[in-house]
Structure formats: C-alpha cells, structure tokens
Scaffold this motif. Structure first.
Motif, short mmCIF file in Angstrom:
data_model
loop_
_atom_site.label_atom_id
_atom_site.label_comp_id
_atom_site.label_asym_id
_atom_site.label_seq_id
_atom_site.Cartn_x
_atom_site.Cartn_y
_atom_site.Cartn_z
N LEU A 140 0.82 -1.20 0.00
CA LEU A 140 0.00 0.00 0.00
C LEU A 140 0.86 1.26 0.00
CD1 LEU A 140 -2.74 -1.18 2.50
CD2 LEU A 140 -3.14 -0.53 0.11
N TYR A 141 1.91 1.26 0.80
CA TYR A 141 2.82 2.41 0.83
C TYR A 141 3.48 2.62 -0.54
CZ TYR A 141 6.91 5.28 1.96
OH TYR A 141 7.87 6.26 1.96
N GLU A 142 3.82 1.53 -1.18
CA GLU A 142 4.53 1.60 -2.46
C GLU A 142 3.60 1.58 -3.68
OE1 GLU A 142 7.12 -1.75 -1.96
OE2 GLU A 142 8.62 -0.56 -0.85
N LEU A 143 2.29 1.63 -3.46
CA LEU A 143 1.35 1.71 -4.56
C LEU A 143 1.78 2.83 -5.50
CD1 LEU A 143 -1.37 0.12 -5.02
CD2 LEU A 143 -2.53 2.18 -4.18
N ARG A 144 1.71 2.58 -6.80
CA ARG A 144 2.28 3.59 -7.72
C ARG A 144 1.40 4.82 -7.88
NH1 ARG A 144 2.03 2.42 -14.17
NH2 ARG A 144 -0.20 2.02 -14.38
N VAL A 145 0.16 4.77 -7.38
CA VAL A 145 -0.72 5.94 -7.43
C VAL A 145 -0.94 6.46 -6.01
CG1 VAL A 145 -1.87 5.01 -9.47
CG2 VAL A 145 -2.88 4.62 -7.22
N PRO A 146 -1.32 7.72 -5.85
CA PRO A 146 -1.59 8.23 -4.51
C PRO A 146 -2.68 7.42 -3.81
CG PRO A 146 -1.40 10.03 -6.07
CD PRO A 146 -1.41 8.77 -6.88
N GLY A 167 -3.57 14.88 -13.68
CA GLY A 167 -3.20 13.87 -14.68
C GLY A 167 -2.41 12.74 -14.03
N PRO A 168 -2.37 11.58 -14.69
CA PRO A 168 -1.78 10.40 -14.05
C PRO A 168 -0.26 10.40 -13.95
CG PRO A 168 -2.42 9.88 -16.29
CD PRO A 168 -2.94 11.26 -16.01
N LEU A 169 0.41 10.98 -14.94
CA LEU A 169 1.86 10.81 -15.00
C LEU A 169 2.58 11.55 -13.88
CD1 LEU A 169 2.49 10.91 -18.85
CD2 LEU A 169 2.22 8.94 -17.34
N VAL A 170 2.22 12.81 -13.66
CA VAL A 170 2.92 13.55 -12.61
C VAL A 170 2.61 12.95 -11.24
CG1 VAL A 170 1.16 15.33 -12.16
CG2 VAL A 170 3.59 15.86 -11.85
N LEU A 171 1.42 12.41 -11.07
CA LEU A 171 1.09 11.77 -9.79
C LEU A 171 2.00 10.58 -9.54
CD1 LEU A 171 -2.84 11.82 -9.85
CD2 LEU A 171 -1.29 13.40 -8.64
N ARG A 172 2.19 9.75 -10.57
CA ARG A 172 3.03 8.56 -10.40
C ARG A 172 4.49 8.93 -10.17
NH1 ARG A 172 0.52 5.82 -15.72
NH2 ARG A 172 -1.63 5.58 -14.97
N TYR A 173 5.00 9.85 -10.99
CA TYR A 173 6.40 10.22 -10.85
C TYR A 173 6.66 10.96 -9.55
CZ TYR A 173 7.45 8.82 -15.66
OH TYR A 173 7.65 8.10 -16.82
#
Length: 269
Positions: free
Chosen positions: A103-109, A212-218
């Motif tokens: 959960l901590y390392e989930l790639r999305v917030p 958007g998804p990309l900045v959230l993941r990075y």
C-alpha cells in the motif's frame, strides 16, 4: 465513465476486500465483519489488489475505506495466536507487512478514509498513505505491547513525533483523529460525521486526478525515495524482535490473556 467492479484477480474471487473503479478513481473497500481484523484472506487480497492497481493505467488515484462499523483493528489475533502454537510467527507477521508495504509503495496516490477504530496493524494503512481523512472521534492506537508483540512503531513514526510515538507504543494508548490532526499533523483532514467521510475522500481524489496520471506517479515515486521512511528495514526489525520475544513464555501469555479477556501474568521468562 461507468463504474467497474472488480470481482476476481488472477483467478481469485474476492471475499473480504473489494475494488471498484470509476473516473480513474479506484475504491478499495475493507469488509471483514465485525471489526475488519486483517486475517489471511484480507492480507492476500490487499496484495492482489495492489498488484492489479499497479498494472492498470486507467487508475490514477486509490481510496481505501471500510463499509462496516470500524476501519481496521489490525492483525487477526486468533490467527496470530495459532501462529504461536504452530511456531510460525515470523511468516504470519511478514505476510501482514507485505500488504502494508504494498500500500505504501502503490504507484498511485493512496487516500485512506478512516472511521471508528484504527488499531495495531490497521494504523499501518493510513500511516503509510499519501493522504488520510478521518471522522471526528476516530481512535488511533498501537496496543501491540499489551500483547507482548513488537510492532507498529515504524509506521507510527511517520505520523507522530518520536516521544509521543514511543509513549503510545509502550503504553498502548489511543489518540483521537482531531488530536492527531491538530497537534501533530498526523492526518490530513478531519470531518464531523461518517456521512461526510467518503464525499470528502472523493473530492480529494478528483482534485488529484486533475493533475493527470503521469505527474502523480512520478511525484509519488520521487517523494517515496526522498522520504527517510525505510519501511522495509524497519518492518524487518519488528519481525526480528518479535521473533526474539516469541522465545519467551511471556509472549504466549500476553496473547493468551488478550484472547481470554484477563490481565496478563508476566514472569520475565
């Protein structure tokens, strides 16, 4: 986009943790009555769903919540006691930490929407989240020491100052959501009622989705690497010291006394 309900992952039909996805927001629902104890099925399904989310580009944010009277009271103590009898404490504890780490390392917030009680291993979920929202009066606590278990301190240290965290860990005391928010910034937001909880979490998720998804993941990956949380090292230490504790009669006595609803009789042995 219409809601999509995930009923099975990798051939496993979900039983106690469920997932729905709509408008790029995944909602993970804990449902293990009566109090959402994290038993083996819950732990396995959290791992499966984290892996699913990490491979779904359409999911940009995830909310974790409970649809019963309380958020999560931590590891299933009856299962933990059986692991003592089976001399399998280390494996049982490691499986739980695998889920908390995923959960901590989930790639999305990850947004945790918390109500009722959030205790023991259950604290690991919002403490490891990106954002947590709690209902006023929600109780957070780490009662592991009352059961002679070494655990929870790593995640508590992410949301509390060191001496407050140590006092809670030693004494097994609870803290309300509003105290955690107002004094220590350990939760992001407190709402007044349960009816306001999920709407607040959804509003926050929609706000994040506008980026958007990309900045959230990075950005999440970057902040996780910047943060000196060292989750794997710290969790491994808790497993190691619980293994040391498991060599003693006091360990079994602590868990037995909890299950039998009596005061433990420790001998220092």
């Amino acid at each position: 986009m219409s809601e999509k309900k995930i009923e099975a992952v990798n051939g496993h039909a979900l039983q106690k943790v469920f997932l729905s996805v709509e408008d790029h927001i995944a909602v993970m629902t804990l449902h293990n009555p009566p109090v959402n104890a994290a038993d083996g099925v819950v732990q396995e399904e959290i791992l499966l769903l984290c892996d699913y989310i990490n491979h779904e580009d359409d999911i940009w944010v995830c909310i974790m919540h409970s649809d019963i009277k309380t958020f999560c009271v931590g590891v299933d103590i009856k299962r933990f006691y059986q692991s003592i009898l089976d001399k399998d404490v280390t494996n049982t504890q490691e499986v739980y930490y695998d889920g908390a780490q995923a959960l901590y390392e989930l790639r999305v917030p990850l947004i945790c929407a918390v109500h009722g009680h959030c205790l023991g291993g259950g604290v690991c979920y919002p403490a490891g989240a990106d954002i947590s929202i709690a209902v006023k009066g929600t109780l957070f606590g780490a009662p592991e020491a009352k059961l002679s278990v070494v655990g929870g301190s790593a995640h508590l240290a992410r949301i509390l100052p060191p001496q407050i965290q140590r006092d809670m860990s030693y004494c097994g005391t609870f803290i309300t959501a509003e105290e955690l928010h107002d004094k220590y910034g350990g939760v992001t937001m407190v709402v007044d009622t349960l009816e306001e909880l999920m709407p607040a979490a959804m509003d926050k998720a929609r706000e994040l989705c506008r980026r958007g998804p990309l900045v959230l993941r990075y950005l999440k990956a970057c902040m996780n690497e910047q943060e000196d949380f060292q989750i794997h090292r710290k969790d491994e230490l808790e497993v190691t010291y619980t293994r040391y504790m498991a060599r003693h009669a006091d360990f079994k006595e602590g868990v037995s006394a909890f299950l039998e609803k009596r005061e433990p009789q420790y001998t220092g042995q």
